[in-house]
Design an enzyme around this catalytic site. Structure first.
Site, PDB file in Angstrom:
ATOM      1  N   LYS A  34       0.840  -1.200   0.000  1.00  0.00           N
ATOM      2  CA  LYS A  34       0.000   0.000   0.000  1.00  0.00           C
ATOM      3  C   LYS A  34       0.877   1.253   0.000  1.00  0.00           C
ATOM      4  CE  LYS A  34      -0.248  -0.057   5.033  1.00  0.00           C
ATOM      5  NZ  LYS A  34      -1.110  -0.062   6.233  1.00  0.00           N
ATOM      6  N   TYR A 252      20.222  28.185   8.535  1.00  0.00           N
ATOM      7  CA  TYR A 252      19.160  29.058   9.032  1.00  0.00           C
ATOM      8  C   TYR A 252      19.161  29.096  10.565  1.00  0.00           C
ATOM      9  CZ  TYR A 252      16.907  29.327   4.430  1.00  0.00           C
ATOM     10  OH  TYR A 252      16.616  29.572   3.120  1.00  0.00           O
TER      11      TYR A 252
END
Length: 356
Positions: A34, A252
Site C-alpha cells: 500500500k 538558518y
C-alpha cells in the site's frame, strides 16, 4: 544537468526480505504494498515479487485496480474494504478480496448486484480500537456474510497494536483473545513485527509490510540483526565545500556553531526531496565512504555536513542518506519519526532507479 539526488531500488533485497517472512513461519504471505509500496513504487514492488508472493495487500480499491490494470494477477486484499456501493462492483469485476470491518459495508453490498462472488476477510477489533467489529458482534456478521450468496468468507483477520514493543504483554493478550475463539475460517494476524517474532500458531496468512523494505519494526532489534536488507538507498552528492572558522554558525537560525575549524560539505538534498526537516545535528550521513554528521538546519533543497574527517571528499563525491551504509531506522529515530514515514514522504522529484 539533473540534480544528483536519486533513490536506488534493489529488488533482489525485496525478494530476500519476503523469503525471510515465509521462512519464519512457513505460512502464506500477502505482501503489503500500500501507499505506493511504502514509497518504493507499488507496481514495481508487485512486479519484483510476482514470482514469489502468495498475494498482495493494499489500502483501498483504487490501489488494487491500478495493480490489476498493470497486469498483476495474484490475489489482492483491500485492507480498508469497500467505501461505497460502487466499489463492491469493482471488487467483483477485478476479482479483489475485501476486508469487512463495519456493518455499513454489508448494507452497501446489499444495494448492488454483481456477477461474480467477492471473497471477504472479516476484521476483528482485538484491542487496537481502530477498524474491526467487536467479538460480541462477530457471530452475527459471520452469519450475514455466509447467508449472502454473493460473498465468500475467506479469512478472519485482526491487527496487532503493539507487537513491535519490547514489552509484549499487549501483543500476547491480543493473540490470546483471537486464538480463544472458534472461528469458521483460517486466521490472518501477523504484521511484520509478529512475523519476526515467529508468527502466531494457528494462523494461515501473514501480512508483512515494513520488513519487506528492509526496516526493523522491532524495538531494540536492528534490521541487520533481523537479517533484513534495505531495498532503497537514497543518494546524492556534494555540490560545494568550504571552511568555516571556529565560532561561526551554519544554516538558518545559526543553530549550529563550529567549535573548531570545520570543513563543510553541501549536499543536494532537502525536505523538498523528502529528507526529514527535523533531522538534528549529528544525524549520520555517509560522504565518500566516511560517516559524517549533519550540521545546521535541513533546508528545502540542501543540507550541510561536517566533512572535516573525510579529507578525500570533494565536489561530486557520493553521499548516502540512508540505505546500505546508513540505517534508515537510525535516521528516523533521530528525526523523531519512523522509517515508514521517511519512505512514504520521498517526493516525485527524486527519480527512482531500479536495480536487480
Amino acid at each position: 544537468m539533473t540534480r544528483p539526488a536519486r533513490a536506488l531500488l534493489k529488488w533482489s533485497n525485496l525478494r530476500h526480505n519476503y523469503r525471510i517472512a515465509r521462512q519464519r513461519t512457513r505460512h502464506e504471505a500477502y505482501a503489503v504494498i500500500k501507499a505506493d509500496g511504502y514509497g518504493h513504487g507499488m507496481t514495481a514492488c508487485a512486479d519484483a515479487l510476482a514470482g514469489e508472493a502468495d498475494g498482495f495487500a493494499v489500502a483501498c480499491v483504487d490501489e488494487a485496480v491500478r495493480l490489476r490494470d498493470a497486469g498483476i494477477r495474484q490475489p489482492i486484499l483491500v485492507l480498508e474494504g469497500a467505501m461505497e456501493p460502487a466499489e463492491w462492483q469493482l471488487a467483483s469485476r477485478y476479482h479483489l478480496q475485501l476486508a469487512i470491518h463495519h456493518p455499513q459495508q454489508l448494507r452497501d453490498r446489499a444495494a448492488v448486484v454483481f456477477d461474480e462472488a467477492v471473497a471477504v476477510w472479516l476484521k476483528i477489533n482485538s484491542g487496537m480500537n481502530r477498524l474491526g467489529v467487536r467479538f460480541s458482534d462477530a457471530p452475527e456478521m459471520i452469519a450475514r456474510i455466509r447467508n449472502d450468496q454473493g460473498l465468500i468468507l475467506r479469512h478472519v483477520m485482526s491487527h496487532f497494536s503493539s507487537s513491535d514493543e519490547a514489552d509484549t504483554a499487549c501483543y500476547e493478550a491480543q493473540k490470546t483473545r483471537m486464538l480463544g475463539q472458534a472461528w469458521p475460517v483460517p486466521l490472518s494476524l501477523s504484521n511484520s513485527a509478529s512475523v519476526l517474532r515467529g508468527g502466531v500458531e494457528g494462523e494461515r496468512v501473514l501480512r508483512p509490510g515494513i520488513m519487506l523494505y528492509g526496516s526493523s519494526p522491532l524495538e531494540g532489534v536492528t534490521a541487520r540483526e533481523a537479517g533484513l536488507r534495505p531495498v532503497m538507498t537514497l543518494q546524492s552528492a556534494l555540490i560545494s565545500t568550504h571552511s568555516v572558522p571556529a565560532g561561526e554558525s551554519v544554516g538558518y537560525g545559526g543553530s549550529w556553531t563550529a567549535t573548531r575549524e570545520t570543513r563543510v560539505g553541501v549536499v543536494a538534498i532537502g525536505y523538498g526531496d523528502g529528507y526529514p526537516r527535523h533531522a538534528p545535528a549529528g544525524t549520520p550521513v555517509n560522504v565518500a565512504g566516511v560517516r559524517c554528521p549533519l550540521i545546521g538546519r535541513v533546508s528545502m533543497d540542501m543540507i550541510t555536513v561536517d566533512i572535516t574527517d573525510a579529507p578525500e571528499a570533494c565536489i561530486g563525491s557520493p553521499v548516502e542518506l540512508w540505505g546500505e551504509l546508513v540505517d534508515i531506522d537510525e535516521v528516523a529515530a533521530l528525526a523523531g519519526t519512523i522509517s515508514y514515514e521517511l519512505y512514504c514522504r520521498l517526493t516525485p522529484r527524486v527519480p527512482r532507479t531500479n536495480l536487480q
